[in-house]
Design an enzyme around this catalytic site. Structure first.
Site, short mmCIF file in Angstrom:
data_model
loop_
_atom_site.label_atom_id
_atom_site.label_comp_id
_atom_site.label_asym_id
_atom_site.label_seq_id
_atom_site.Cartn_x
_atom_site.Cartn_y
_atom_site.Cartn_z
N LYS B 76 1.27 -0.79 0.16
CA LYS B 76 -0.09 -0.45 0.00
C LYS B 76 0.60 1.49 -0.16
O LYS B 76 2.05 1.20 1.17
CB LYS B 76 -1.17 0.34 0.97
CG LYS B 76 -2.02 1.21 1.11
CD LYS B 76 -2.95 0.81 2.54
CE LYS B 76 -4.03 1.99 2.75
NZ LYS B 76 -5.10 1.51 3.56
N SER B 166 -9.96 1.00 3.22
CA SER B 166 -8.50 2.25 1.70
C SER B 166 -7.87 1.74 1.31
O SER B 166 -6.76 1.67 0.21
CB SER B 166 -8.15 3.14 2.43
OG SER B 166 -7.00 3.17 3.77
N SER B 190 -9.93 -0.51 6.98
CA SER B 190 -9.30 -0.87 5.80
C SER B 190 -8.96 -1.59 4.92
O SER B 190 -8.66 -1.77 4.21
CB SER B 190 -8.14 0.45 5.63
OG SER B 190 -9.03 1.81 5.88
#
Lengths: 555, 522
Positions: B76, B166, B190
């Protein structure tokens, strides 16, 4: 070190000259009116508070002073990062990723800094909190890269201490007056970087070398009343920190930074509105700034005005404090707990630390207590007891950088007693050092050289007045030895008794009236004859011998 | 080959059935083919091939570094990677290249894993859709898979569904078979949320078990690096490598955690008690998700586990409390982005203050700016007690709810991960970020408040052909237990592997799908 010690020296020994240093009048302008007024010195006010009365007011306004001291922790690395700590390194050469607030970096507490704060807390009789917490204090400033400072707002590492300090008081300023001030708390926090504003190119240069260096913020309760007390308290704090080795204490280099909270009120009334005075770079300027600010506030109040709660900056050139523009308005620092640091735990003993934690990671009170060195107050006591010197002398010996070591070195190398040595150190040595604004380490006469002079005197080779003369000569020509000077200038004792007899006879013969008076019973006149003999011998004759001869010749 | 688990592909590499370089190339090709998903912000092709080459020489010598040597992974884009852009999907860090790697990234690299690239996310991980990125939204790979296409039959480009967020890019990377594992971050769900919506295993370890050093923070007191894989066993393998004390993160636990992977064998479902929190029967929970929840609960019961209804009374306050705590930390954490040391700097420089404000206005999106604003409001002296302190008190109550339940003999809690399967992008964008986050994080967020381990496991496809996941929550530091139970579910539910609609170009896809570990549905 040198700068600081010179500043303090000046403060302690030339307080009476402060009248001259201070601008004798100040002009204060606000709301269109102007007051001109004589300024008192700290000396006169501190001592005369009790007896002074003023017709206009039922009770005299008095100053109330509290201090916030930021002491840079003497440690190799910063509070939360592994960067080196150094004063004069090239800009931005001592900056870790954390110090530059690179995203994703986390604080890692430096154990040395915690121990320094604990040790300082113990030396100041504080309660050490077994658990303390870190908080973030937010404000935007270019030299604060993260946008917040990590500090200890809610639960600091040490609380409720006292600092006992002394200053010289009394009419001759030779009496040690001892006072104490309460320490509210000691908190660990990060230092900021430095901003350099280039107004010409309208740019600001940032140096982050200092960003993240460990600080101890020592908050003193408003227990002081004037600049002299504050300066003396700071000097004692400086000595303690230096003895502990937790802070180098150089104010000029910013290792010790003092902000003063100043207000005035009538005793018994609630405290007045306070101002915070910043930008003070020496103990002497601290006293100047506080005394100026107290006077300024008194003028404001006595003219019917009100003191503003504001931050003011001290201007060393004018001796005035002026409002700081960029600190105007109420700051809300939006404190919140620092989420990346677990509570800081301090344990009483190794045995009370939780199992499984590496001993190297634990701060143990017992161990820190064992490492506490001799503190200045104990050192003064020891000097008084060991050498039989006066308390005020021990005060000066400890407060002047290097003076105690100098004194003890002389004592070790001379046959003269410590009380004789202290006289020389206090009068001859200190006198010349102050006159020429030198620190002890800059003295042209080493402790060994002074010891030699004293030994010559002890051995009867020179008289005491000659000894002083040799001291002056040696100061001017440090390359020589005391013996050389005595020999070259023929300053040795006149040991030839025929010669002394001859001179005495000459004096007796040429002063028949005085001889008559002595024979008439006025023995005091003998002293005059003795002075004449010494004048003739340039002080090189043994006074005991001279007296005996004169007594014999006038009987 | 691409759809294998780490365990399987690692074996293939050791047996020489494929080389790390070949594997890396396949993944890189697949990234190119699935470019439209927008899963990656940066693809580190050159570096990946170089690392693969190094892994290859180790494997050829018969000296692999471990089970991850030569295995492609994705990270990420809010984890710092040395000399590789790390953007947080924000204009603020659009061109930011960190000089160091996050501890978790470094640990994977040290194991010989091959970094494919940095994955897309909501700006600074603030969101639950992976739709609020400066680089555009992430598309759910299942939007393009056969089941969904057959069900909806609509146009490829107009009807795609979101990944959740996310960590949507990381979940999409693993789901679309471009990486075997990915790192997400989990602050309120997330990692688990996109894990559930993308049909992959998503683990949120116990707070403090895995280092946060190098993870650009959202909420420091809740952030945990998350692990996304295709099987529970893989997640355990990766956690084994990532867990442990890090001197650079003072909030990591100091004692050594036990290793996980070898302890799966002694698991007996009859010895466990599964708690079903009644408050999680929330309004808005889809019938299909509810059905999956009941189905798995029944499976446990039939297999001899104890299944009990439990109560977590303070859970309902979690979201509002989270907003206060999250926004305050955001306000604080974002203060460093002033354009001075790094990141975007506005050209407007008439004064330092103007430069600050325009830099921050230009650099942050509305969501970030909104959270900074409200966070600073909560921290004002007159508000601190009313908001921040209250929220912290509620947080403790939520954590105590969990503690009480686990102390009463419950081993794990079984809950839905999300309200439903993935929403269509066009539907999702009808609501603002705050409302969406409040809806989407409802089942995952309380876990972060309490710092507990949790994992989302895909259990079935919905009628629309989209994945549904369930969440297991365990007591603190019982990550191993949570994973063991999760593996049991995984083995029982028979979640189908992804198959792409009309994906004829990927010859290997169809034929190798069967190789994947599967157990038939009970």
């Amino acid at each position: 070190m040198a700068g600081s010690s010179a500043g303090t020296t000046a403060l302690l020994c030339h307080l009476n000259k402060l009248i001259a240093i201070f601008s004798p009048t100040i002009t204060y302008q606000r709301h269109g009116w102007c007051v001109i007024r004589r300024i008192c010195t700290s000396v006169s006010r501190c001592q005369s508070q009790a007896q002074t009365t003023r017709k206009s007011a039922p009770q005299e306004l008095v100053g109330v002073v509290g201090l916030e001291i930021h002491a840079q922790i003497h440690s190799n690395t910063k509070l939360f990062s592994g960067s080196q700590v150094g004063f004069q390194a090239p800009p931005n050469s001592l900056v870790s990723f954390f110090d530059a607030s690179l995203p994703g970096t986390l604080p890692v507490l430096n154990r040395r800094c915690v121990e320094a704060a604990v040790m300082t807390g113990l030396a100041l009789n504080c309660t050490i909190n077994r658990k303390s917490l870190f908080d973030r204090k937010h404000y935007f400033y270019a030299d604060l890269p993260a946008g917040y400072q990590i500090t200890q707002q809610r639960l600091p590492i040490a609380v409720d201490g006292t600092l006992t300090y002394s200053h010289l008081g009394g009419r001759k300023r030779n009496t040690v007056v001892t006072k104490s001030v309460r320490i509210k708390q000691i908190q660990l926090e990060q230092d900021s970087g430095k901003s350099l504003h280039d107004d010409y190119r309208s740019q600001t240069l940032i140096d982050l070398n200092r960003a993240g260096v460990g600080l101890m913020e020592l908050v003193m309760e408003p227990d002081m009343s004037c600049g002299e007390e504050a300066a003396a308290a700071v000097r004692e704090m400086q000595l303690i920190l230096q003895a502990l080795g937790t802070c180098q204490g150089n104010m000029a280099e910013g290792q010790l930074r003092v902000d003063a909270n100043v207000s005035v009120h009538r005793p018994g009334d609630p405290w007045g509105i306070r101002t915070e005075v910043k930008n003070i770079n020496s103990a002497r300027n601290l006293a100047r700034a506080i005394d100026y600010e107290i006077q300024r506030q008194m003028v404001v109040l006595e003219s019917g005005g009100t003191v503003q709660n504001e931050t003011r900056s001290f201007d060393g050139k004018t001796g005035h404090t002026i409002p700081m523009r960029d600190k105007e308005g109420l700051q809300d620092y939006r404190f919140m707990p620092e989420p990346n640091l677990p509570p800081l735990m301090v344990y009483e003993a190794c045995s009370t630390a939780p199992p499984g934690v590496a001993p190297s990671q634990v701060v143990v009170l017992e161990e820190v207590r064992e490492r506490l060195p001799e503190l200045p107050s104990v050192r003064r006591q020891r000097l008084v007891e060991t050498y039989g010197i006066l308390p005020e002398h021990s005060f000066t010996l400890v407060n002047e950088d290097g003076l105690m070591d100098y004194f003890e070195a002389v004592v070790r190398e001379t046959k003269a007693g410590p009380r004789k040595v202290i006289g020389w150190v206090m009068n001859e040595l200190q006198g010349l050092l102050h006159q020429q604004n030198l620190s002890v380490s800059q003295s042209p006469i080493s402790p060994q050289a002074l010891a030699q002079i004293l030994n010559l005197q002890e051995n009867g080779q020179i008289s005491s007045s000659i000894a002083k003369q040799v001291f002056q000569e040696l100061w001017k020509t440090p390359g020589k030895t005391a013996q050389q000077i005595v020999k070259e200038q023929d300053l040795g004792m006149v040991n030839d008794s025929t010669e002394i007899h001859r001179i005495c006879q000459k004096v007796v013969d040429s002063h028949p009236d005085q001889v008559q008076a002595i024979r008439g019973g006025n023995k005091k006149v003998l002293n005059k004859l003795m002075g004449l003999v010494q004048k003739e011998t340039k002080g090189r004759a043994d006074p005991v011998v001279v007296r005996a001869i004169l007594e014999q010749k006038t009987s | 080959m691409l759809s294998l688990s780490i365990r399987e592909v690692s074996l293939a590499l050791r047996e020489g059935r494929i080389s790390p370089t070949e594997l890396c190339r396949k993944c890189l090709n697949r990234i190119k083919k699935t470019h439209y998903l927008n899963a990656y912000i940066t693809v580190t092709e050159e570096l990946a091939l170089k690392q693969a080459q190094e892994a290859e020489s180790r494997l050829l010598k018969g000296a692999p570094k471990g089970p991850l040597d030569g295995i492609p992974f994705a990270v990420k884009d809010n984890f710092c990677t040395e000399n590789i852009k790390t953007t947080c999907a924000s204009k603020m860090l659009k061109d930011y290249t960190p000089p160091y790697s996050a501890t978790v990234v470094q640990k994977l690299l040290d194991q010989g894993a091959v970094l494919m690239g940095k994955t897309n996310l909501d700006e600074f991980a603030m969101g639950a859709g992976s739709t609020d990125s400066a680089f555009g939204p992430v598309r759910n790979p299942w939007s393009y898979a056969t089941p969904y296409r057959e069900q909806t039959g609509t146009e490829m480009d107009s009807d795609w569904v979101i990944t959740g967020g996310s960590s949507g890019g990381s979940a999409a990377a693993v789901a679309s078979l471009t990486s075997y594992l990915s790192l997400g971050s989990d602050t309120g769900g997330s990692t688990r949320n996109p894990g559930a919506l993308c049909g992959v295993v998503a683990l949120k370890p116990t707070y403090g078990l895995v280092s946060r050093h190098g993870l650009i923070p959202l909420v420091n007191s809740m952030d945990v690096p998350g692990i996304i894989t295709r099987s529970v066993h893989d997640a355990a393998t990766v956690l084994d490598i990532l867990q442990g004390h890090d001197v650079k993160d003072s909030t990591t636990i100091t004692h050594n955690p036990s290793t996980l992977t070898n302890l799966f064998d002694d698991f007996d479902v009859r010895n466990i008690c599964v708690g079903i929190p009644k408050e999680y029967h929330a309004p808005g929970l889809s019938q299909e998700t509810l059905a999956q929840w009941s189905r798995v609960a029944d499976m446990f019961e039939r297999a001899g586990a104890r299944v009990e209804q439990v109560s977590l009374p303070h859970t309902q306050h979690s979201i509002v409390c989270y907003h206060v705590l999250c926004h305050t930390e955001v306000a604080s954490n974002m203060a460093r982005f002033d354009g001075l040391e790094y990141g975007h700097r506005s050209g407007v420089d008439s004064s330092t203050e103007t430069m600050y404000s325009t830099t921050r206005h230009e650099g942050f999106n509305d969501v970030v700016r909104g959270r900074i604003l409200s966070g600073n409001y909560f921290l004002l002296r007159q508000n601190y007690e009313h908001y921040f302190v209250k929220a912290q008190q509620v947080r403790r109550l939520i954590a105590e709810d969990f503690k009480r339940v686990f102390n009463s003999g419950v081993d794990v809690l079984l809950t839905p991960t999300t309200m439903s399967d993935a929403m269509r992008y066009t539907d999702f964008m009808q609501e603002d970020n705050r409302t969406r986050s409040a809806q989407e994080d409802i089942f995952t967020q309380p876990v972060n408040m309490a710092g507990l381990p949790a994992v989302s496991v895909p259990t079935a496809l919905s009628n629309r052909g989209l994945p549904i996941g369930l969440q297991l929550i365990g007591p603190t530091l019982q990550d191993r237990k949570v994973l063991m139970v999760a593996q049991w579910i995984e083995q029982k539910v028979g979640f189908p592997p992804i198959r792409y609609h009309g994906d004829t170009g990927e010859g290997e896809m169809g034929e190798e799908v069967h190789e994947r570990e599967q157990t038939s549905v009970v």
